[in-house]
Design an enzyme around this catalytic site. Structure first.
Site, PDB file in Angstrom:
ATOM      1  N   GLY A 228      27.695  81.209 -17.809  1.00 59.43           N
ATOM      2  CA  GLY A 228      26.315  80.923 -18.203  1.00 59.43           C
ATOM      3  C   GLY A 228      25.273  81.706 -17.436  1.00 59.43           C
ATOM      4  CD  GLU A 262      35.197  78.864 -16.916  1.00 56.34           C
ATOM      5  OE1 GLU A 262      36.418  79.062 -16.829  1.00 56.34           O
ATOM      6  OE2 GLU A 262      34.706  77.850 -17.433  1.00 56.34           O
ATOM      7  N   GLY A 264      30.833  85.250 -19.275  1.00 56.63           N
ATOM      8  CA  GLY A 264      31.212  86.014 -20.450  1.00 56.63           C
ATOM      9  C   GLY A 264      30.089  86.958 -20.846  1.00 56.63           C
ATOM     10  NE  ARG A 265      24.834  84.637 -23.930  1.00 55.81           N
ATOM     11  CZ  ARG A 265      24.843  84.434 -25.260  1.00 55.81           C
ATOM     12  NH1 ARG A 265      24.456  85.395 -26.071  1.00 55.81           N
ATOM     13  NH2 ARG A 265      25.217  83.270 -25.749  1.00 55.81           N
ATOM     14  CB  CYS A 335      21.605  86.859 -51.467  1.00 54.50           C
ATOM     15  SG  CYS A 335      22.249  88.349 -52.198  1.00 54.50           S
ATOM     16  CE1 TYR A 364      30.079  83.406 -26.510  1.00 49.04           C
ATOM     17  CE2 TYR A 364      28.645  84.640 -25.024  1.00 49.04           C
ATOM     18  CZ  TYR A 364      29.632  83.695 -25.226  1.00 49.04           C
ATOM     19  OH  TYR A 364      30.163  83.031 -24.147  1.00 49.04           O
TER      20      TYR A 364
HETATM   21  C1  LIG Z   1      31.429  79.887 -23.182  1.00 48.85           C
HETATM   22  C2  LIG Z   1      31.974  79.455 -21.908  1.00 48.85           C
HETATM   23  C3  LIG Z   1      31.869  80.298 -20.789  1.00 48.85           C
HETATM   24  C4  LIG Z   1      31.121  81.597 -20.802  1.00 48.85           C
HETATM   25  O1  LIG Z   1      29.757  81.401 -20.936  1.00 48.85           O
HETATM   26  P1  LIG Z   1      28.747  82.649 -20.865  1.00 48.85           P
HETATM   27  O2  LIG Z   1      27.417  82.044 -21.186  1.00 48.85           O
HETATM   28  O3  LIG Z   1      29.193  83.636 -21.878  1.00 48.85           O
HETATM   29  O4  LIG Z   1      28.807  83.202 -19.481  1.00 48.85           O
HETATM   30  C5  LIG Z   1      32.494  79.891 -19.634  1.00 48.85           C
HETATM   31  N1  LIG Z   1      33.159  78.700 -19.562  1.00 48.85           N
HETATM   32  C6  LIG Z   1      33.251  77.875 -20.617  1.00 48.85           C
HETATM   33  C7  LIG Z   1      33.994  76.605 -20.473  1.00 48.85           C
HETATM   34  C8  LIG Z   1      32.661  78.214 -21.813  1.00 48.85           C
HETATM   35  O5  LIG Z   1      32.738  77.361 -22.846  1.00 48.85           O
END
Ligand SMILES: *Cc1c(COP(=O)(O)O)cnc(C)c1O
Length: 386
Positions: A228, A262, A264-265, A335, A364
């Protein structure tokens, strides 16, 4: 903004009628994730597990893998996919609604940590592990209340267990020799800056320590404090400050504790581009619409985030219509009035045949989009690396 390499690739793809396309700049990705790793390399720094759901594209996974400690997967599908792409990677498996088949697969494929979402899931996992004659290594997923004001997305609701529900795991753990509890997992919100992230992680660790003490947990402890990390689409150069984050997060873990994150984004978003070209420009009720090849069935991010996706116009000459010096709304071929990439954005000039390069498309993007809606052709995928 746009690099010469991406710009050159855009020209080449356009010349070969290969737009729309996702272009992933693997060198840029490598540079970025190496910087994150470098910031988090001191003793006490958290381990990094990349959240595959942000972008599980295989070349992306393989570029990231050498710079992180493992990969977090959120389904049996992601688990099988990542195990196949990265046979030796350390894996953590989270997510609500895990089926028996998925839990069996996790044990079978040697997942290092399973993040348990409910007492019932813990019971099922205990039974499956006993039947398989294996040990299941778990973190319990915690859902803390609290005011997560200003965040992009608060993960309240069905994720994990509130402190009361976690209590009911105590008995199950005591009677489940095939379950080994290593600590606590939590992913409470996304869109947090470094200070907010450190404060939230401290909150999780404080709660986790006291609960683990209370149930008499002994041995090393792990706190996976989630992902996050903030990404600012309105100001892409305003990035999560990994160095300052590192200075403050590194003091959090005690000697017998391991922290893990963890993200991601914030790892993969900057290295992806959605490139396309202008099919038509027209005025409707005083507004200028630019119709692009493709649409949000390829790149749904601006719809889910309800924002203007940042973009660069690469001009190419043509005789078609143009909008000059007026705000334009960039739409796709679907559309539906929801097929909007950016609304009322001031541009100098944009016309038929010009290339539009959307940045911040590496997370995403393609993998959250409804590809088959209207059955337009799929995009091209291209990878830049020396
Ligand atoms: C989606 C998710 C992440 C990654 O979140 P980001 O906002 O992409 O960093 C990490 N842990 C869990 C459990 C998630 O569901």
């Amino acid at each position: 903004m746009i690099s010469h390499l991406v710009e050159a690739k855009a020209g080449e793809l356009a010349a070969n009628a290969q737009l729309p396309a996702f272009v992933y700049d693997l060198d840029a990705l490598k540079g970025h994730v190496a910087e994150v790793r470098d910031a988090l390399s001191a003793p006490g720094a958290p381990e990094i597990f990349y959240a595959a759901k942000a972008n599980p594209d295989v070349p992306i996974l393989r570029t990231i893998a050498p710079y992180v400690d493992g990969i977090e997967v959120a389904s049996g599908g992601e688990l099988a996919h990542v195990r196949d792409a990265l046979p030796d990677a350390r894996l953590a498996f989270g997510g609500p609604g895990k089926t028996d088949q998925e839990l069996e697969l996790a044990l079978h494929l040697g997942v290092e940590r399973i993040h348990v979402e409910s007492p019932y899931e813990l019971e099922r996992l205990a039974r499956i592990a006993r039947t398989a004659g294996r040990q299941a290594d778990v973190l319990l997923r915690l859902n803390l209340a609290g005011d997560r004001a200003g965040v992009a997305l608060a993960m309240s609701g069905p994720f994990g267990m509130d402190p009361e529900l976690i209590e009911s795991c105590t008995e199950i753990l005591a009677s489940s020799p095939n379950i080994k509890l290593h600590g606590i997992h939590a992913h409470l919100a996304s869109g947090l800056n470094d200070a907010a992230m450190v404060a939230q992680s401290a909150e999780i660790a404080v709660w986790g320590r006291s609960w683990l003490d209370k149930i008499g947990h002994i041995g090393p402890r792990e706190f996976n404090v989630g992902g996050g990390m903030a990404v600012n689409y309105a100001a892409p150069e305003d990035r999560f400050d990994w160095k300052r984050y590192a200075e403050n997060i590194t003091t959090l873990a005690r000697p017998n504790e391991t922290l893990r994150i963890e993200p991601g984004r914030a790892i993969s978003v900057y290295s992806g581009w959605y490139l396309t070209d202008v099919l038509d420009v027209k005025q409707a009720h005083g507004q200028a619409y630019v119709v692009l090849r493709g649409g949000t069935m390829h790149f749904r991010t601006p719809v889910t985030k309800q924002h203007n996706q940042p973009f660069t116009v690469l001009p190419r000459s043509s005789n078609g219509p143009r909008a000059e010096g007026q705000p334009v709304t960039l739409v796709g071929q679907l559309c539906t009035p929801k097929d909007v990439f950016a609304k009322d954005v001031q541009t100098e000039t944009i016309g038929v045949g010009d290339i539009v390069a959307f940045s911040m498309a590496g997370a995403y993007g393609w993998n959250i989009s409804h590809h088959d809606f209207l059955m337009h052709p799929k995009p091209t995928f291209a990878y830049l690396s020396r």
